[in-house]
Write a protein that holds these residues in place. Structure first.
Motif, PDB file in Angstrom:
ATOM      1  N   LYS A 139      -6.427   4.338 -16.738  1.00 48.63           N
ATOM      2  CA  LYS A 139      -6.837   3.251 -15.857  1.00 48.63           C
ATOM      3  C   LYS A 139      -8.344   3.281 -15.697  1.00 48.63           C
ATOM      4  O   LYS A 139      -8.933   4.324 -15.496  1.00 48.63           O
ATOM      5  CB  LYS A 139      -6.231   3.427 -14.463  1.00 48.63           C
ATOM      6  CG  LYS A 139      -4.986   2.679 -14.224  1.00 48.63           C
ATOM      7  CD  LYS A 139      -4.676   2.772 -12.752  1.00 48.63           C
ATOM      8  CE  LYS A 139      -3.389   2.084 -12.449  1.00 48.63           C
ATOM      9  NZ  LYS A 139      -3.047   2.174 -11.058  1.00 48.63           N
ATOM     10  N   ASP A 160     -12.917  -0.174  -4.766  1.00 48.10           N
ATOM     11  CA  ASP A 160     -13.993   0.771  -4.526  1.00 48.10           C
ATOM     12  C   ASP A 160     -15.293   0.114  -4.065  1.00 48.10           C
ATOM     13  O   ASP A 160     -16.287   0.788  -3.900  1.00 48.10           O
ATOM     14  CB  ASP A 160     -14.236   1.679  -5.741  1.00 48.10           C
ATOM     15  CG  ASP A 160     -14.372   0.927  -7.033  1.00 48.10           C
ATOM     16  OD1 ASP A 160     -14.704   1.561  -8.014  1.00 48.10           O
ATOM     17  OD2 ASP A 160     -14.131  -0.285  -7.046  1.00 48.10           O
ATOM     18  N   TYR A 207      -5.267   5.707   4.221  1.00 52.48           N
ATOM     19  CA  TYR A 207      -4.982   7.042   4.748  1.00 52.48           C
ATOM     20  C   TYR A 207      -6.112   7.568   5.633  1.00 52.48           C
ATOM     21  O   TYR A 207      -6.240   8.768   5.843  1.00 52.48           O
ATOM     22  CB  TYR A 207      -4.673   8.050   3.629  1.00 52.48           C
ATOM     23  CG  TYR A 207      -3.649   7.552   2.648  1.00 52.48           C
ATOM     24  CD1 TYR A 207      -2.310   7.411   3.028  1.00 52.48           C
ATOM     25  CD2 TYR A 207      -4.016   7.190   1.364  1.00 52.48           C
ATOM     26  CE1 TYR A 207      -1.365   6.931   2.137  1.00 52.48           C
ATOM     27  CE2 TYR A 207      -3.079   6.708   0.457  1.00 52.48           C
ATOM     28  CZ  TYR A 207      -1.763   6.581   0.860  1.00 52.48           C
ATOM     29  OH  TYR A 207      -0.815   6.104  -0.032  1.00 52.48           O
ATOM     30  N   TYR A 243     -11.687   4.657  -4.411  1.00 50.27           N
ATOM     31  CA  TYR A 243     -10.221   4.583  -4.380  1.00 50.27           C
ATOM     32  C   TYR A 243      -9.818   3.439  -5.291  1.00 50.27           C
ATOM     33  O   TYR A 243     -10.278   2.308  -5.123  1.00 50.27           O
ATOM     34  CB  TYR A 243      -9.706   4.352  -2.962  1.00 50.27           C
ATOM     35  CG  TYR A 243      -8.203   4.294  -2.887  1.00 50.27           C
ATOM     36  CD1 TYR A 243      -7.424   5.430  -3.087  1.00 50.27           C
ATOM     37  CD2 TYR A 243      -7.550   3.094  -2.633  1.00 50.27           C
ATOM     38  CE1 TYR A 243      -6.042   5.380  -3.031  1.00 50.27           C
ATOM     39  CE2 TYR A 243      -6.171   3.034  -2.568  1.00 50.27           C
ATOM     40  CZ  TYR A 243      -5.426   4.179  -2.769  1.00 50.27           C
ATOM     41  OH  TYR A 243      -4.056   4.126  -2.715  1.00 50.27           O
ATOM     42  N   ASP A 244      -8.976   3.710  -6.292  1.00 56.19           N
ATOM     43  CA  ASP A 244      -8.616   2.678  -7.278  1.00 56.19           C
ATOM     44  C   ASP A 244      -7.234   2.063  -7.042  1.00 56.19           C
ATOM     45  O   ASP A 244      -6.720   1.368  -7.894  1.00 56.19           O
ATOM     46  CB  ASP A 244      -8.709   3.235  -8.700  1.00 56.19           C
ATOM     47  CG  ASP A 244      -7.684   4.318  -9.002  1.00 56.19           C
ATOM     48  OD1 ASP A 244      -6.797   4.576  -8.155  1.00 56.19           O
ATOM     49  OD2 ASP A 244      -7.776   4.903 -10.088  1.00 56.19           O
ATOM     50  N   GLY A 245      -6.663   2.311  -5.882  1.00 53.32           N
ATOM     51  CA  GLY A 245      -5.340   1.779  -5.577  1.00 53.32           C
ATOM     52  C   GLY A 245      -4.254   2.817  -5.753  1.00 53.32           C
ATOM     53  O   GLY A 245      -3.147   2.650  -5.256  1.00 53.32           O
ATOM     54  N   GLU A 246      -4.553   3.900  -6.451  1.00 54.06           N
ATOM     55  CA  GLU A 246      -3.584   4.972  -6.655  1.00 54.06           C
ATOM     56  C   GLU A 246      -4.200   6.349  -6.400  1.00 54.06           C
ATOM     57  O   GLU A 246      -3.599   7.192  -5.755  1.00 54.06           O
ATOM     58  CB  GLU A 246      -3.034   4.922  -8.075  1.00 54.06           C
ATOM     59  CG  GLU A 246      -1.926   5.903  -8.338  1.00 54.06           C
ATOM     60  CD  GLU A 246      -1.307   5.721  -9.711  1.00 54.06           C
ATOM     61  OE1 GLU A 246      -0.412   6.521 -10.029  1.00 54.06           O
ATOM     62  OE2 GLU A 246      -1.711   4.814 -10.461  1.00 54.06           O
ATOM     63  N   TYR A 247      -5.394   6.553  -6.916  1.00 51.17           N
ATOM     64  CA  TYR A 247      -6.062   7.846  -6.789  1.00 51.17           C
ATOM     65  C   TYR A 247      -7.437   7.696  -6.142  1.00 51.17           C
ATOM     66  O   TYR A 247      -8.097   6.672  -6.287  1.00 51.17           O
ATOM     67  CB  TYR A 247      -6.255   8.509  -8.163  1.00 51.17           C
ATOM     68  CG  TYR A 247      -4.966   8.847  -8.845  1.00 51.17           C
ATOM     69  CD1 TYR A 247      -4.213   9.942  -8.450  1.00 51.17           C
ATOM     70  CD2 TYR A 247      -4.489   8.062  -9.884  1.00 51.17           C
ATOM     71  CE1 TYR A 247      -3.023  10.257  -9.070  1.00 51.17           C
ATOM     72  CE2 TYR A 247      -3.296   8.362 -10.513  1.00 51.17           C
ATOM     73  CZ  TYR A 247      -2.569   9.457 -10.111  1.00 51.17           C
ATOM     74  OH  TYR A 247      -1.388   9.766 -10.720  1.00 51.17           O
ATOM     75  N   ARG A 293     -10.257  12.782 -10.094  1.00 50.34           N
ATOM     76  CA  ARG A 293      -9.358  11.765  -9.535  1.00 50.34           C
ATOM     77  C   ARG A 293      -8.171  12.514  -8.948  1.00 50.34           C
ATOM     78  O   ARG A 293      -7.510  13.276  -9.642  1.00 50.34           O
ATOM     79  CB  ARG A 293      -8.891  10.799 -10.625  1.00 50.34           C
ATOM     80  CG  ARG A 293     -10.018   9.905 -11.111  1.00 50.34           C
ATOM     81  CD  ARG A 293      -9.552   8.926 -12.153  1.00 50.34           C
ATOM     82  NE  ARG A 293      -8.630   7.972 -11.560  1.00 50.34           N
ATOM     83  CZ  ARG A 293      -7.481   7.595 -12.131  1.00 50.34           C
ATOM     84  NH1 ARG A 293      -7.127   8.085 -13.292  1.00 50.34           N
ATOM     85  NH2 ARG A 293      -6.700   6.741 -11.535  1.00 50.34           N
ATOM     86  N   SER A 300      -4.723  12.705  -6.056  1.00 49.18           N
ATOM     87  CA  SER A 300      -3.706  12.053  -5.249  1.00 49.18           C
ATOM     88  C   SER A 300      -4.022  12.267  -3.768  1.00 49.18           C
ATOM     89  O   SER A 300      -4.495  13.340  -3.385  1.00 49.18           O
ATOM     90  CB  SER A 300      -2.348  12.666  -5.590  1.00 49.18           C
ATOM     91  OG  SER A 300      -1.369  12.232  -4.697  1.00 49.18           O
ATOM     92  N   ARG A 345      -2.171  13.014  -1.408  1.00 51.87           N
ATOM     93  CA  ARG A 345      -1.410  14.120  -0.811  1.00 51.87           C
ATOM     94  C   ARG A 345      -2.080  15.476  -1.016  1.00 51.87           C
ATOM     95  O   ARG A 345      -1.688  16.448  -0.386  1.00 51.87           O
ATOM     96  CB  ARG A 345       0.014  14.140  -1.347  1.00 51.87           C
ATOM     97  CG  ARG A 345       0.095  14.443  -2.807  1.00 51.87           C
ATOM     98  CD  ARG A 345       1.496  14.368  -3.306  1.00 51.87           C
ATOM     99  NE  ARG A 345       1.462  14.409  -4.760  1.00 51.87           N
ATOM    100  CZ  ARG A 345       2.500  14.419  -5.507  1.00 51.87           C
ATOM    101  NH1 ARG A 345       3.690  14.383  -4.964  1.00 51.87           N
ATOM    102  NH2 ARG A 345       2.378  14.456  -6.808  1.00 51.87           N
TER     103      ARG A 345
END
Length: 88
Positions: free
Chosen positions: A3, A11, A18, A45-49, A61, A63, A65
């Motif tokens: 990606k 970004d 979060y 932040y790219d929408g996932e990472y 990059r 997660s 969590r």
């Protein structure tokens, strides 16, 4: 498939999901057995990472969590096996 970070997307803002913002310092566990952590600076932040920079200048990059606010919170998660700053 890789990606690409978008320059016109998520970004461009300084407030990320979060509760993180660009420039915030997050803590991540670097060694579970020794309970060591390192600090990183939140950049994108790219929408996932999240994209974070280490103190040594390396870009990662990660997660959400894996990201914590403090060393104590990160170590506590090892004992409880929770998922970082994410609310499940």
């Amino acid at each position: 498939m890789r990606k690409e970070l978008r320059q016109d997307g998520p970004d461009e803002t300084t407030d990320f999901p979060y509760g993180w913002s660009k420039g915030d310092t997050c803590v991540m566990i670097t060694n579970k057995a020794k309970e060591t952590t390192s600090e990183y600076t939140v950049e994108t932040y790219d929408g996932e990472y999240f994209g974070v920079w280490s103190r040594t200048g390396l870009y990662h990059r990660v997660s959400p969590r894996r990201m914590f606010r403090t060393h104590e919170e990160a170590i506590e998660s090892l004992r409880e096996q929770t998922c970082g700053s994410m609310t499940l």
